[in-house]
Design a protein around this motif. Sequence first.
Motif, PDB file in Angstrom:
ATOM      1  N   LEU A 194       0.833  -0.973   0.000  1.00  0.00           N
ATOM      2  CA  LEU A 194      -0.016  -0.083  -0.131  1.00  0.00           C
ATOM      3  C   LEU A 194       0.901   1.286  -0.324  1.00  0.00           C
ATOM      4  O   LEU A 194       0.682   1.988  -0.941  1.00  0.00           O
ATOM      5  N   LEU A 195       1.995   1.416   0.848  1.00  0.00           N
ATOM      6  CA  LEU A 195       2.814   2.566   0.860  1.00  0.00           C
ATOM      7  C   LEU A 195       3.380   2.595  -0.361  1.00  0.00           C
ATOM      8  O   LEU A 195       3.599   3.752  -0.804  1.00  0.00           O
ATOM      9  N   GLY A 196       3.708   1.546  -0.899  1.00  0.00           N
ATOM     10  CA  GLY A 196       4.764   1.638  -2.045  1.00  0.00           C
ATOM     11  C   GLY A 196       3.943   2.020  -3.199  1.00  0.00           C
ATOM     12  O   GLY A 196       4.396   3.253  -3.914  1.00  0.00           O
ATOM     13  N   ILE A 197       2.661   1.590  -3.158  1.00  0.00           N
ATOM     14  CA  ILE A 197       1.744   2.220  -4.513  1.00  0.00           C
ATOM     15  C   ILE A 197       1.618   3.837  -4.395  1.00  0.00           C
ATOM     16  O   ILE A 197       1.790   4.528  -5.110  1.00  0.00           O
ATOM     17  N   TYR A 198       1.367   4.046  -3.062  1.00  0.00           N
ATOM     18  CA  TYR A 198       1.069   5.461  -2.707  1.00  0.00           C
ATOM     19  C   TYR A 198       2.330   6.224  -3.072  1.00  0.00           C
ATOM     20  O   TYR A 198       2.391   7.503  -3.724  1.00  0.00           O
ATOM     21  N   GLY A 199       3.417   5.728  -2.706  1.00  0.00           N
ATOM     22  CA  GLY A 199       4.807   6.402  -2.842  1.00  0.00           C
ATOM     23  C   GLY A 199       4.848   6.702  -4.297  1.00  0.00           C
ATOM     24  O   GLY A 199       5.472   7.812  -4.824  1.00  0.00           O
ATOM     25  N   VAL A 200       4.673   5.675  -5.262  1.00  0.00           N
ATOM     26  CA  VAL A 200       5.122   5.741  -6.685  1.00  0.00           C
ATOM     27  C   VAL A 200       4.105   6.873  -7.139  1.00  0.00           C
ATOM     28  O   VAL A 200       4.238   7.836  -7.952  1.00  0.00           O
ATOM     29  N   ILE A 201       2.801   6.832  -6.979  1.00  0.00           N
ATOM     30  CA  ILE A 201       1.659   7.822  -7.472  1.00  0.00           C
ATOM     31  C   ILE A 201       2.318   9.086  -6.901  1.00  0.00           C
ATOM     32  O   ILE A 201       2.237   9.972  -8.017  1.00  0.00           O
ATOM     33  N   LEU A 202       2.699   9.271  -5.938  1.00  0.00           N
ATOM     34  CA  LEU A 202       2.884  10.842  -5.261  1.00  0.00           C
ATOM     35  C   LEU A 202       3.991  11.087  -5.897  1.00  0.00           C
ATOM     36  O   LEU A 202       4.173  12.516  -6.364  1.00  0.00           O
ATOM     37  N   ALA A 203       5.001  10.314  -6.100  1.00  0.00           N
ATOM     38  CA  ALA A 203       6.108  10.797  -6.721  1.00  0.00           C
ATOM     39  C   ALA A 203       6.051  11.138  -8.199  1.00  0.00           C
ATOM     40  O   ALA A 203       6.622  12.307  -8.399  1.00  0.00           O
ATOM     41  N   LEU A 204       5.204  10.387  -8.835  1.00  0.00           N
ATOM     42  CA  LEU A 204       5.129  10.566 -10.182  1.00  0.00           C
ATOM     43  C   LEU A 204       4.158  12.063 -10.358  1.00  0.00           C
ATOM     44  O   LEU A 204       4.464  13.056 -11.370  1.00  0.00           O
ATOM     45  N   ALA A 205       3.022  12.344  -9.395  1.00  0.00           N
ATOM     46  CA  ALA A 205       2.372  13.468  -9.462  1.00  0.00           C
ATOM     47  C   ALA A 205       3.290  14.533  -9.139  1.00  0.00           C
ATOM     48  O   ALA A 205       3.124  15.581  -9.508  1.00  0.00           O
ATOM     49  N   GLY A 206       4.146  14.394  -8.416  1.00  0.00           N
ATOM     50  CA  GLY A 206       5.418  15.380  -7.904  1.00  0.00           C
ATOM     51  C   GLY A 206       6.221  15.833  -9.282  1.00  0.00           C
ATOM     52  O   GLY A 206       6.490  17.117  -9.468  1.00  0.00           O
ATOM     53  N   LEU A 207       6.576  14.833 -10.053  1.00  0.00           N
ATOM     54  CA  LEU A 207       7.581  15.077 -11.246  1.00  0.00           C
ATOM     55  C   LEU A 207       6.567  15.642 -12.316  1.00  0.00           C
ATOM     56  O   LEU A 207       6.984  16.567 -12.970  1.00  0.00           O
ATOM     57  N   LEU A 208       5.238  15.150 -12.363  1.00  0.00           N
ATOM     58  CA  LEU A 208       4.550  15.461 -13.641  1.00  0.00           C
ATOM     59  C   LEU A 208       3.377  16.324 -13.487  1.00  0.00           C
ATOM     60  O   LEU A 208       3.290  17.242 -14.322  1.00  0.00           O
ATOM     61  N   GLY A 209       3.153  16.360 -12.099  1.00  0.00           N
ATOM     62  CA  GLY A 209       1.697  17.323 -12.071  1.00  0.00           C
ATOM     63  C   GLY A 209       2.256  18.868 -11.839  1.00  0.00           C
ATOM     64  O   GLY A 209       3.497  19.132 -11.949  1.00  0.00           O
ATOM     65  N   GLU A 210       1.180  19.608 -11.540  1.00  0.00           N
ATOM     66  CA  GLU A 210       1.551  20.904 -10.850  1.00  0.00           C
ATOM     67  C   GLU A 210       2.466  20.932  -9.526  1.00  0.00           C
ATOM     68  O   GLU A 210       1.846  20.007  -8.938  1.00  0.00           O
ATOM     69  N   HIS A 211       2.915  21.910  -9.413  1.00  0.00           N
ATOM     70  CA  HIS A 211       3.939  21.932  -8.174  1.00  0.00           C
ATOM     71  C   HIS A 211       3.135  22.630  -6.987  1.00  0.00           C
ATOM     72  O   HIS A 211       3.280  22.309  -5.739  1.00  0.00           O
ATOM     73  N   GLU A 212       2.013  23.450  -7.304  1.00  0.00           N
ATOM     74  CA  GLU A 212       1.343  24.393  -6.170  1.00  0.00           C
ATOM     75  C   GLU A 212       2.395  24.885  -5.270  1.00  0.00           C
ATOM     76  O   GLU A 212       2.079  24.684  -3.854  1.00  0.00           O
ATOM     77  N   PRO A 213       3.418  25.625  -5.744  1.00  0.00           N
ATOM     78  CA  PRO A 213       4.257  25.855  -4.470  1.00  0.00           C
ATOM     79  C   PRO A 213       3.800  26.845  -3.561  1.00  0.00           C
ATOM     80  O   PRO A 213       4.302  27.320  -2.544  1.00  0.00           O
ATOM     81  N   GLU A 214       2.550  27.722  -3.900  1.00  0.00           N
ATOM     82  CA  GLU A 214       2.236  28.668  -3.089  1.00  0.00           C
ATOM     83  C   GLU A 214       1.542  28.102  -1.667  1.00  0.00           C
ATOM     84  O   GLU A 214       1.346  28.740  -0.920  1.00  0.00           O
ATOM     85  N   LYS A 215       1.315  26.808  -2.070  1.00  0.00           N
ATOM     86  CA  LYS A 215       0.736  26.127  -0.688  1.00  0.00           C
ATOM     87  C   LYS A 215       1.662  25.678  -0.065  1.00  0.00           C
ATOM     88  O   LYS A 215       1.791  25.629   1.223  1.00  0.00           O
ATOM     89  N   THR A 216       2.740  24.857  -0.421  1.00  0.00           N
ATOM     90  CA  THR A 216       3.695  24.298   0.298  1.00  0.00           C
ATOM     91  C   THR A 216       4.901  25.051   0.758  1.00  0.00           C
ATOM     92  O   THR A 216       5.743  24.585   1.448  1.00  0.00           O
ATOM     93  N   GLY A 217       4.968  26.377   0.264  1.00  0.00           N
ATOM     94  CA  GLY A 217       6.030  27.382   0.510  1.00  0.00           C
ATOM     95  C   GLY A 217       7.183  26.667  -0.321  1.00  0.00           C
ATOM     96  O   GLY A 217       8.374  27.118   0.378  1.00  0.00           O
TER      97      GLY A 217
END
Lengths: 103, 570
Positions: free
Chosen positions: A26-49
Amino acid sequence: MTEKSETAAAPHKAGAFDIRNIIGALLGIYGVILALAGLLGEHEPEKTGGVNANLWTGLALVVVALGFIGWARWRPVVVPDDFDRPDDDPTRPAPQRKRPPSH
Amino acid sequence: MSDTLIDANWLDYLLVAIYFGFVLGIGVMARRSVSDSIDFFLSGRSLPAWVTGLAFISANLGAVEIMGMSANGAELGLPTFHYFWVGAVPAMLFLGVVMMPFYYGSKVRSVPEFMFRRFGTGAHLVNAISFAVAQLLIAGVNLALLAGIVRALLGWPIWVSLIVAGAVVLSYITLGGLSAAIYNEVLQFFVIVASLVPLTLIGLHRVGGWDGLTDKITAASAGAASASEAPPAADQLNAWPGQALSGFDSPLLSVIGIVFGLGFVLSFGYWTTNFVEVQRAMASDSISAARKTPIIGSFPKMFVPFIVIVPGMISAVLVKEMIDLKNGGSPEGGASGEGVAYNDALLLLMRDVLPNGLLGLAIAGLLAAFMAGMAANISAFNTVFSYDLWQRYIRKDHSDDYYLRIGRLATVAATVIAIFTAQIALGYDNVMNYLQTLFGFFNAPLFATFILGMFWKRMTPTAGWVGLVAGTLSAIAVDRTAAAGVFELSGQGVAFLAASVAFVVDIVLSVVVSLVTKPKPASELKGLVYSETPREDRTDPHEASYPWYRRTIPLASISLAMVIVLNFAF
């Protein structure tokens, strides 16, 4: 810890049902999806600083997941030949393993 | 920006769906028994101690912990840490060191069962009814929080959200999600930690680290309108003496209130009589393993406040609506639809700092926690209703099938009732006030009767039920007097006072009544009273042969030392 005394016959390992493998999956699937989202998706830096939170969390989750799966490989749980099977809890209205006798 | 509180996209829903796929998949496999291995794990025996330890704290990491503690952190700040470092951890150590050998040796499996065997019908009936009512009320709290998330995500009216959330829980129970409870609880623990740790870190990053957080709280408190009831910064940033939490003006009374009311009566009462959790430990294969379960659980437990209370504190200085609320304003919005409340602290912080993706992970964790929490309340209600009330007092000697049908009806009825009890929970700005009030009504007198009955063999059956009834009534009386405005205590002071009064009234009346009524003969008290339980039933012969890090007392000592250090550090 988790090792069990092995019987003479070929030891029967818990494999995919070892809880460590389930956590790792479960954590591995989540990790891969989140890492891909981080690489390919929007960064939304205004939220995370300015931090790419999805990427870093994803990578951390992948590391934890590999740790769990590695642990399960390194010290597998061996299922003994006989053990107490869990009873159906009659007070819980979930599907029963054995159908109750009908009248 | 849409008109929902939280702007989730397909990525977030995907992460939520994966979680539910896992949980329901395990439930179905467990029921079909596709493998010896899963049976082996579910049978509980020989589960490694870290699994039962995590399941033990995860069973309680639901509504109370996450929403209640973050709401409290937003409203009151650091004194909330007392719930962990004066409350839960010492109580868990007490459970492991003192109570668990007795429970394990006496083979008591539930509180009503103990009441029946120790005191007979009167105390059993009172306890079973009050337990059933408490479960329905707490299920309402979980349902209200669950519906709040549904509403925040989809923007539906609160009534529709409540009904939908109730239907989801009902299908979770029916599809067998509960049968693999131990798997779910451990998974849930990791998902919640995986979403709250980044939330805390990003939040701290946004406010400029710990120093930035304390500066902002100090500045906000100095500039707060006098109409707001925000406590002064010094109270929010130091755990002791915690006047903001207890509501007492005098520091000494405040410390006494926290140590006796929260620490002793509420927390010891909660952890030692809560069999939903005690049963996690009883599943292990030896007294030694059962004793170590809460002690191992206490190590992660003492660090949980950093990821639930700190985000609440961050939310109170970072989120626009929360700043307004703490300044005495009444901002629009919020999960309940009736304005922002402290309960919304965590959801609003998630909205402001988590990118899509991490947001989904956090939503999955919250939904899982409330759903599992409510399902556990309903199944506990179900057990007590079908077996302790219906079978014992209303319809004896029917077939198993019959009680199973009663159980199914009870489940549906409990879910419907919870939709109504959720309305009460929605009326509280900070859900923690409500929960502690309930614990004061139900757990404090129970703990008093329990502990007196266990250690004093002279205590009589009449004293059992009289003490319980009088304790609960006196707690309700204190709460109602405060609600009528006769005296005023902010924070959770009223709940601490009500619990303490209930405990004292229960003990005093039980002693008085015991002295004038006839006790049970000592022969009937074996396994029910400490002095009548043989020592060999309470000790584990193998304990002495383990290395020190697997023995109960050294582990408990380390945990205690760590929690004392934490108390001094903050």
